[in-house]
Design an enzyme around this catalytic site. Structure first.
Site, mmCIF file in Angstrom:
data_model
loop_
_atom_site.group_PDB
_atom_site.id
_atom_site.type_symbol
_atom_site.label_atom_id
_atom_site.label_comp_id
_atom_site.label_asym_id
_atom_site.label_seq_id
_atom_site.Cartn_x
_atom_site.Cartn_y
_atom_site.Cartn_z
ATOM 1 N N GLU A 1 138.790 -15.110 64.134
ATOM 2 C CA GLU A 1 138.456 -13.952 63.302
ATOM 3 C C GLU A 1 138.227 -14.307 61.840
ATOM 4 O O GLU A 1 137.305 -13.803 61.208
ATOM 5 C CB GLU A 1 139.581 -12.886 63.344
ATOM 6 C CG GLU A 1 139.832 -12.288 64.691
ATOM 7 C CD GLU A 1 140.961 -12.971 65.409
ATOM 8 O OE1 GLU A 1 141.632 -12.294 66.182
ATOM 9 O OE2 GLU A 1 141.183 -14.183 65.198
ATOM 10 N N ASP B 1 142.693 -13.528 68.274
ATOM 11 C CA ASP B 1 144.140 -13.295 68.388
ATOM 12 C C ASP B 1 144.573 -12.883 69.795
ATOM 13 O O ASP B 1 143.801 -12.259 70.545
ATOM 14 C CB ASP B 1 144.575 -12.215 67.392
ATOM 15 C CG ASP B 1 144.625 -12.756 65.964
ATOM 16 O OD1 ASP B 1 144.661 -13.982 65.804
ATOM 17 O OD2 ASP B 1 144.626 -11.944 65.023
ATOM 18 N N ARG C 1 151.821 -9.593 65.211
ATOM 19 C CA ARG C 1 151.679 -8.249 65.799
ATOM 20 C C ARG C 1 152.230 -8.296 67.219
ATOM 21 O O ARG C 1 151.542 -8.677 68.163
ATOM 22 C CB ARG C 1 150.214 -7.802 65.803
ATOM 23 C CG ARG C 1 149.677 -7.508 64.412
ATOM 24 C CD ARG C 1 148.286 -6.903 64.448
ATOM 25 N NE ARG C 1 147.797 -6.639 63.101
ATOM 26 C CZ ARG C 1 147.139 -7.511 62.353
ATOM 27 N NH1 ARG C 1 146.875 -8.713 62.842
ATOM 28 N NH2 ARG C 1 146.734 -7.200 61.141
ATOM 29 N N HIS D 1 154.373 -10.636 73.916
ATOM 30 C CA HIS D 1 154.369 -11.855 73.131
ATOM 31 C C HIS D 1 155.776 -12.242 72.724
ATOM 32 O O HIS D 1 156.730 -11.499 72.918
ATOM 33 C CB HIS D 1 153.519 -11.676 71.866
ATOM 34 C CG HIS D 1 152.128 -11.215 72.146
ATOM 35 N ND1 HIS D 1 151.627 -10.036 71.638
ATOM 36 C CD2 HIS D 1 151.142 -11.760 72.883
ATOM 37 C CE1 HIS D 1 150.387 -9.877 72.055
ATOM 38 N NE2 HIS D 1 150.076 -10.910 72.809
#
Length: 880
Positions: free
Chosen positions: A7, A80, A298, A343
């Protein structure tokens, strides 16, 4: 060479370093396409077909990737490891296929890594996969939902509620939390109660404090001592009796460490400890992640990879000793509603890298890394062991009893490096140390103190506590918390004061409107259930179009029902709903809606074009009574300025009054008459509250404008005055002249004290600063050439604060960044953000003097920053 796409340019630079010259690493600069901001971009009548458009700023990035694919037909999408990252990869692949940059023989793969380290990146390259369709469909469902809500509900607000801006699917629910908390606070009525404390002494002279728990043989509840009379009687009861220690009880206790950080807890702790907002926290964490210092930021997972757990335990043993390492690793499970735990937690990539060894100069990054590092290590440390002691002191007849509590830390454990912050202060006495106290010994009375208390309303939300509440309710997701909290502030629905979130009038009106006409869609349970259904799409348990269809049928019916509503009808309904709040019962039992000014008009809610609300009289314009939106304030009513002006007193036989005018408060000498329709008037400075204005201040204002004298060079008058933008001096024959030269004064008091020498100096400086048309001010600091397009980048001091300038773009430097510490990388990000907001295009890159010689150089150029990495993801501007 395979083309790897991520990104952001910062991420590309780090990954390029790990992969070497065998790969071309380029940046997509976030999403390359999105739904056009116009009606019809999502078509519910044709299977929720979505029309995508490549953003103008993204076309050059897509072209760079397409050009790179001409030399190598291998595309690796390394965005991501979450839903948003998957969507970026999907958009990019679809866009490249449309422009035929991906051919039949092109190999397209997707790789993910939770940390940007050499081992994580190289391992990910060994395990490629295809783009995850379930994640993409979950993204499509959320994007379509947010679009349909925004483009159908917002116009309803614009038409029915003057001043309203827009409404978002999750933003509106978040706003409701803040508004309802404010109404709780306003409806709160404080209750008085008293407590009694005694300072006691042991026979050895050591003092300790105890609070009264039993009076007249009855155990006291919180409100049993209601007033000062009862409190004084309690004091006398203690004073008149001898006291001794009835019992001493010591119990072992322990405290376990908190779990490692996930997105929400990181935002909460950064807010508590550093006052950092959610967006600032995420932007700082993003830079740490892209530099390879922490794992992906995140996440709602608190699990830690086994190798990371072992590394943490080794680091704890090396730094603090084996006694701080528990016998077995600690395991954590998320208790938050709808937690996905897809995650790892947020942790350092290298446990041995202490904060003081971090090679970054940015203060926010250093603070945040220190917080993450300490929390991670603490989460795998031994519990703190304590001894809690309770001492009961009693009179011989048992009529009076007091209690003292305290604790001793026997082993600090994880507290050696970290203790979680608290959202609000507590009055817990358990942390106090107690002296040696023996059962049966005498307790001598030193002082006995009664204390008055009042119950407190629930506290306003901070960004930290709001995120915590949203997480508990299952509203929003880690990727959207920051953008949700920021957006409701940007739209003027909420303001932040001393880190507390306070709803503005327009935010209240929007919330009440939605609760009354779209109650289901701002319901906490409904929003959480919908989030759960969207998560089911991620796991492949639901079809995304089925979820959309179910939502759209009911939502469209609600939209259609509001089409015939009139504005007056909406306002009357809101006024009715808020009546108990706006017009509470009066003490004398009179009608709370009767206008206190004219005595026969009725009060009702009104709105201004700006979207602000107020309470006004039905007899307007004959009666101009108004008061702020909300319950009446007795003190404010007493000091309020009535329509006929507030009399301050007399001066030289003239009445001096203060008025609230169309352009702000002003003072006036004498009444308006036929002979003098415009009596002497002067605006009241913003720094002086008009309700608190004194006669002396008003008289001082009415001598303005003040003639300082004639300018020594040309004999033209020099005046001092207070204007719209504050105190100033003017060089002109009269203050009404439109020409002449104006120069600002620093302080209001200078208007009455500034002399000719100072005035001449300020006027000369003003003329010099202008320096003739086109002359620019000198920069405060020069940063150098723009790394992408060339041209000087420098910091200037502006009227509204410091800013960074490049070409024709001026970008304000946030308060959180010291201008002296601003790096070129940060400056480039601020410039790119400002250019995007203003719809400006940066000048084209300088043409290279020579042709590209290596792939590495190509990658370096194409990864230079024009848009801030922290804002590249749609999650940061999600319509949630």
């Amino acid at each position: 060479m395979p083309v790897v796409v991520v990104e952001s340019p910062a991420k590309a630079k780090t990954i390029n370093k790990y992969l070497g010259n065998d790969f071309t690493v380029l940046a997509s600069y976030g999403h390359v396409r999105d739904l056009p901001p116009k009606d019809g971009s999502v078509d519910p009548d044709h299977g929720f077909e979505m029309l995508w458009e490549v953003a103008s700023d993204s076309k050059k990035h897509v072209k760079a990737i397409a050009d790179a694919l001409k030399d190598d037909q291998t595309l690796i999408l390394a965005t991501d490891p979450d839903r948003e990252g998957e969507a970026i990869s999907w958009h990019l692949e679809e866009t490249l296929r449309k422009r035929k940059a991906i051919k039949a023989g092109t190999e397209v793969s997707r790789v993910v890594f939770n940390a940007i380290t050499k081992s994580a990146v190289t391992e990910a390259m060994k395990n490629p996969r295809k783009v995850d369709e379930d994640l993409v469909e979950a993204y499509l469902a959320r994007r379509a939902l947010d679009y349909l809500v925004g483009f159908n509900l917002s116009p309803v607000l614009w038409r029915k509620l003057p001043g309203a801006k827009s409404a978002g699917r999750v933003q509106s629910v978040c706003l409701r939390l803040i508004v309802e908390r404010e109404m709780e606070i306003e409806a709160f009525r404080a209750r008085e109660y008293w407590s009694v404390k005694a300072l006691l002494s042991t026979p050895r002279g050591q003092e300790y404090e105890a609070r009264l728990t039993t009076l007249a043989g009855k155990k006291l509840d919180r409100y049993d001592i209601e007033n000062s009379t009862q409190a004084e009687m309690a004091v006398q009861a203690i004073t008149s009796r001898d006291l001794s220690v009835k019992s001493v009880e010591a119990k072992p206790a322990s405290r376990n460490p908190s779990a490692p950080f996930m997105t929400s807890t990181l935002q909460q702790e950064a807010s508590r400890k550093f006052g950092m907002g959610a967006r600032q926290t995420m932007s700082t964490a993003q830079r740490l992640y892209e530099a390879g210092y922490i794992t992906y930021m995140r996440t709602d997972g608190i699990d830690m990879a086994p190798e990371a757990v072992h590394a943490a335990r080794d680091a704890i043993k090396d730094r603090y000793g084996a006694e701080y390492v528990p016998s077995s690793p600690r395991m954590y499970k998320n208790k938050a509603k709808n937690a996905q735990e897809a995650h790892e937690c947020i942790r350092p990539t290298e446990m041995t890298l202490a904060p003081d060894e971090l090679k970054v100069s940015d203060a926010d990054q250093r603070k945040l890394y220190d917080l993450i590092w300490k929390r991670t290590l603490a989460s795998q440390m031994e519990a703190a062991r304590m001894e809690r002691t309770t001492v009961d002191v009693s009179s011989a007849d048992g009529q009076v009893e007091l209690r003292a509590t305290g604790q001793v830390v026997l082993f600090d454990g994880f507290l050696k490096i970290y203790e979680e912050g608290r959202d609000d202060a507590t009055t817990d006495d358990d942390d106090k140390r107690l002296p040696q106290i023996t059962q049966g010994e005498k307790a001598d009375k030193k002082t006995i103190t009664p204390e008055q208390h009042f119950t407190q309303p629930p506290p306003r939300y901070t960004e930290a506590t709001l995120v915590k509440k949203m997480e508990e309710l299952g509203i929003g997701r880690p990727s959207t918390y920051a953008s949700i909290v920021t957006t409701i502030q940007d739209r003027g629905y909420v303001r932040k004061d001393k880190n507390r979130l306070i709803p503005e009038d327009k935010g209240r009106l929007v919330t009440i409107f939605l609760i009354n006409y779209f109650r289901k869609y701002v319901g906490y349970d409904f929003t959480a259930e919908l989030e759960g259904e969207l998560d089911d799409i991620t796991s492949g348990d639901r079809e995304w179009k089925d979820v959309l269809d179910k939502f759209w049928r009911d939502f469209k019916a609600h939209i259609d029902e509001t089409a015939e509503l009139r504005i007056s009808e909406v306002l009357d309904k809101i006024d009715e709903v808020l009546a108990p709040h706006l017009y509470p019962p009066t003490e004398d039992g009179s009608d709370p809606r009767v206008c206190p000014n004219c005595g026969n008009g009725r009060l009702s809610m009104r709105t201004a074009r700006s979207g602000g609300a107020f309470i006004g009289c039905s007899n307007y314009p004959d009666c101009r009574y108004t008061r702020p939106f909300g319950p009446p304030d007795a003190e404010a009513e007493a000091s309020a300025i009535p329509p006929e002006g507030k009399l301050l007193g007399e001066d030289e036989g003239d009445e001096i009054r203060v008025f609230k005018g169309r352009f702000g408060p002003y003072v006036q000498r004498g009444p308006a008459t036929k002979e003098q329709p415009k009596p002497p008037r002067q605006s009241v400075p913003k720094q002086w509250p008009p309700e608190e204005l004194t006669l002396e201040q008003a008289v001082r204002l009415l001598v303005l404008p003040r003639l300082i004298g004639q300018h020594p060079e040309d004999g033209v008058n020099v005046w001092s005055n207070i204007g719209r933008y504050g105190p100033y001096i003017k060089h002109a024959e009269s203050t009404s002249d439109r020409g002449g030269t104006n120069a600002n004064l620093d302080e209001i008091e200078e208007v009455w004290t500034v002399g000719m020498n100072r005035a001449v100096q300020l006027l000369a400086e003003k003329v010099a600063s202008r320096g003739g048309r086109g002359r620019a001010a000198a920069p405060v600091r020069e940063l150098g050439e723009h790394p992408e397009a060339g041209g000087p980048v420098a910091i200037y001091k502006g009227k509204y604060g410091p800013y960074v300038k490049w070409d024709k773009i001026n970008a304000t430097i946030p308060d959180t960044i010291e201008p002296e510490q601003l790096s070129m990388e940060q400056a480039v990000e601020l410039i790119a953000e400002r250019a995007a907001k203003a719809g400006k295009k940066a000048p084209a890159k300088k043409k290279a003097a020579a042709k590209k010689t290596t792939t590495k150089k190509t990658a370096t150029k194409k990864t230079a920053a024009k848009k801030p990495a922290a804002k590249t993801k749609a999650a940061e501007a999600d319509e949630d």
